[in-house]
Design an enzyme around this catalytic site. Structure first.
Site, PDB file in Angstrom:
ATOM      1  NE  ARG A 167      19.250 -69.180  48.220  1.00  0.00           N
ATOM      2  CZ  ARG A 167      19.294 -69.609  49.484  1.00  0.00           C
ATOM      3  NH1 ARG A 167      18.797 -68.846  50.454  1.00  0.00           N
ATOM      4  NH2 ARG A 167      19.816 -70.770  49.776  1.00  0.00           N
ATOM      5  N   GLY A 212      15.463 -68.472  72.044  1.00  0.00           N
ATOM      6  CA  GLY A 212      15.668 -69.225  70.816  1.00  0.00           C
ATOM      7  C   GLY A 212      16.745 -70.267  71.024  1.00  0.00           C
ATOM      8  N   GLY A 250      17.737 -72.459  68.244  1.00  0.00           N
ATOM      9  CA  GLY A 250      18.180 -72.979  66.961  1.00  0.00           C
ATOM     10  C   GLY A 250      19.690 -72.933  66.885  1.00  0.00           C
ATOM     11  NE  ARG A 259      20.116 -66.550  53.843  1.00  0.00           N
ATOM     12  CZ  ARG A 259      20.102 -67.773  53.319  1.00  0.00           C
ATOM     13  NH1 ARG A 259      21.234 -68.341  52.902  1.00  0.00           N
ATOM     14  NH2 ARG A 259      18.961 -68.436  53.186  1.00  0.00           N
TER      15      ARG A 259
END
Length: 636
Positions: free
Chosen positions: A330, A40, A42, A435
């Protein structure tokens, strides 16, 4: 196996420094003797690869994209949190720690969460020195805005493209180390299996996505920085290529999977417009700073939003959660939107959206000020929908987004396999059951830049006199053959349904039964349906082309075969947890007002699942709250 989180002793604010004082080190001359694989590239992967190489380690970095610049970190728009208290509004490391712990509904470790808050301030300095163009006040000081679940301004941002700017900074550092020879960059290669020898991660098996060649790679340690798995729902805010295959391969080799059912539904995505859509578009949560969310009071109201007077509008978040209003967390905002839509107050052609209105912000601040903060987001909305959000409210809808679950890791970010680390969204570490906005870029960056480069030394110091097995070792050959057999099997089925057909079926089951709300019967039915999908998939999937060439259908087929198994574990995990907490909302456990009812007496633990030949065995990491007493999570 007894789960040892390796939490250092001492006062909460001193645990990280105590760890650094006592952990083993590898001297500069010896670092060059070690090889580390980072899967990865990112924000977490690029940060880790660049930093480890800067320290002197030999790094082999892999990504399935044609360049690290295409990593999904670019999609994080709104900002990155840090407890710098520039606004002098009462923020502190402790308050950020508490907000994050509470935001995750007290289902994460105190020590990990505090470290996240503690390292947030130096991270902003780190990125500023790398040239990230954070927004500034007129006098030059970095400015902040708020995100959901907090009552202070601690989010640093670069308009609506913060993730892109942070990734460019990380990519610059990675490119520097590639040029110096410290990092070997392998693009268009996807990890398909993990090689474990004598209980230690010693390498990976990859497929060259252009030629189809299966390759073997060895190392002293392996770091997974492969992001989240919310594409299990098919329609999500994630890029099409995002997948959970790397962490699922590690899970099947012995790495425990923690909190798999904790997946976040983001409240501000563009609504689905047709069954043929392949993904959903995220509109930054930062818009909720100035945008007001509402629906018509009248059911099935077909009037244009401008024709609905104020007294006939329901600003339902402000009504239900007056202390936080449009900036409630959220999970709460998404469930509230679903409740209004299900009750018949949805808007748009499919009645599956709510309004996000900037009329009041423009009247108060002026269009130029709003454009300065959110201009690129408004432009994106106009390009996609053809609607000018300066003149008409945006239409938004909940969508699958972030996965709090991931591989179980200890304080050092090591999984239950020695020498295998998981960082960023690939692990279950800091977020608990939900989160908070702008903590994603924070965790990815801190894991890659600050934590892993310190903790991996503690393991590698003990490997100094141990040679790593060559790629000719029987375990490498065995893993390669298993991968080849799986590919051959997929290619030989020649069934009647495409990979996308099966993914639509799986996504529909998961969205209906294991998304914003769950119940026992629905989850039990989902497990049966998923098993049926799996059986039919291996009998009826059709993958065209060859495995010796660039074949996106084969890529999707391999990833979906993992998603199907992961989906079953998600439902098993959700069924096992008889409580509502954060993003896990079990309909049987709610208050009379429809709020989540948590069960700390029986479920104050991290669910860590062991793969057991297709079954899953539960292990519990009991959560001990030494410094904070869990309270009823209220944002009213």
């Amino acid at each position: 196996m007894k789960l040892d989180a390796k939490i250092p002793e001492g006062e909460l604010e001193k645990k990280w420094s105590n760890y650094q004082d006592k952990c083993k080190l590898v001297n500069t001359a010896n670092k060059k003797k070690f090889e580390v694989i980072v899967v990865g590239s990112g924000l977490s992967g690029a940060g880790a690869a660049a930093t480890l190489a800067e320290l002197g380690y030999k790094v082999n970095c892999f990504c399935y994209q044609d360049t690290p610049r295409r990593a999904h970190s670019v999609a994080a728009q709104g900002g990155v949190n840090a407890a710098k208290n520039y606004q002098h509004d009462g923020d502190s490391v402790w308050r950020m720690f508490y907000d994050t712990l509470k935001g995750g509904d007290f289902r994460s470790r105190e020590a990990n969460v505090y470290r996240l808050a503690q390292l947030s301030a130096p991270l902003i300095d780190h990125f500023t020195q790398q040239g990230v163009p954070f927004a500034r006040e007129y006098g030059g000081v970095l400015t902040n805005r708020s995100f959901g679940g907090v009552q202070v301004q601690r989010t640093f941002y670069a308009r609506g493209q913060t993730g892109q700017q942070l990734l460019i900074a990380a990519y610059s550092q990675l490119s520097k180390m590639v040029a110096s020879g410290g990092v070997k960059m392998n693009t268009r290669e996807e990890m398909l299996d993990l090689v474990v020898i004598d209980g230690k991660a010693r390498g990976i098996i990859t497929r060259d996505l252009v030629t189809g060649e299966i390759k073997r790679h060895s190392a002293h340690a392996v770091v997974l920085a492969t992001g989240g798995y919310s594409r299990v729902f098919r329609l999500s805010t994630l890029a099409i290529g995002c997948n959970g295959s790397a962490i699922w391969a590690a899970h099947k080799k012995g790495a425990y999977f923690a909190g798999p059912s904790f997946t976040q539904i983001h409240p501000t995505a563009l609504p689905q417009s047709s069954d043929t859509q392949s993904k959903l578009t995220l509109m930054s949560e930062s818009l909720r700073n100035d945008g007001r969310i509402w629906v018509p009071l009248k059911k099935d109201d077909s009037r244009k939003p401008g024709d609905i007077p104020e007294e006939e509008r329901d600003y339902y978040l402000e009504r239900r959660y007056p202390s936080f209003g449009n900036l409630c967390p959220r999970d709460i905002a998404s469930r509230a939107a679903k409740e209004r839509i299900d009750a018949g107050h949805g808007v748009g052609p499919l009645k599956n959206a709510v309004y996000l209105d900037f009329k009041h912000a423009i009247a108060k601040q002026g269009e130029d000020k709003v454009k300065d903060k959110y201009g690129n987001l408004f432009n994106m909305y106009l390009k996609i929908t053809g609607i000018d959000a300066y003149k008409e409210p945006m239409k938004i809808s909940p969508a699958a987004h972030f996965s709090m679950g991931g591989l179980w890791v200890d304080y050092e970010l090591m999984t239950t396999i020695n020498g295998l680390y998981a960082i960023g969204e690939a692990n279950y570490s800091d977020h608990g059951a939900n989160r908070l906005g702008a903590n994603s870029l924070l965790q990815a960056s801190i894991d890659g830049y600050f934590i892993l480069p310190n903790t991996i030394n503690n393991y590698l110091a003990g490997e100094l006199n141990h040679d790593i097995p060559t790629v000719e070792h029987q375990e490498f050959l065995k893993a390669q053959e298993v991968v080849k057999e799986k590919i051959d099997k997929l290619m030989s089925i020649n069934g009647t349904k495409t990979v996308d057909d099966f993914h639509r079926e799986l996504g529909a089951v998961m969205w209906q039964e294991c998304a914003m709300s769950r119940n026992q019967k629905g989850l039990e039915d989902a497990i049966v349906k998923i098993k049926n999908i799996k059986e039919e998939f291996w009998k009826e999937v059709s993958i065209s082309g060859s495995d010796k060439e660039l074949n996106t259908e084969l890529e999707k087929g391999l990833r979906l075969s993992d998603f199907i198994e992961l989906a079953e574990l998600m439902c098993v995990d959700a069924l096992q947890r008889d409580e509502s907490c954060g993003a896990h909302f079990r309909e049987e456990f709610q208050s009379a007002e429809g709020e989540a009812v948590r069960n700390d007496e029986d479920y104050s633990y991290v669910s860590a699942w062991e793969y057991n030949n297709g079954d899953f065995k539960l292990h519990r990491e009991e959560l001990e709250f030494e410094f904070v007493k869990p309270t009823v999570r209220s944002y009213k």
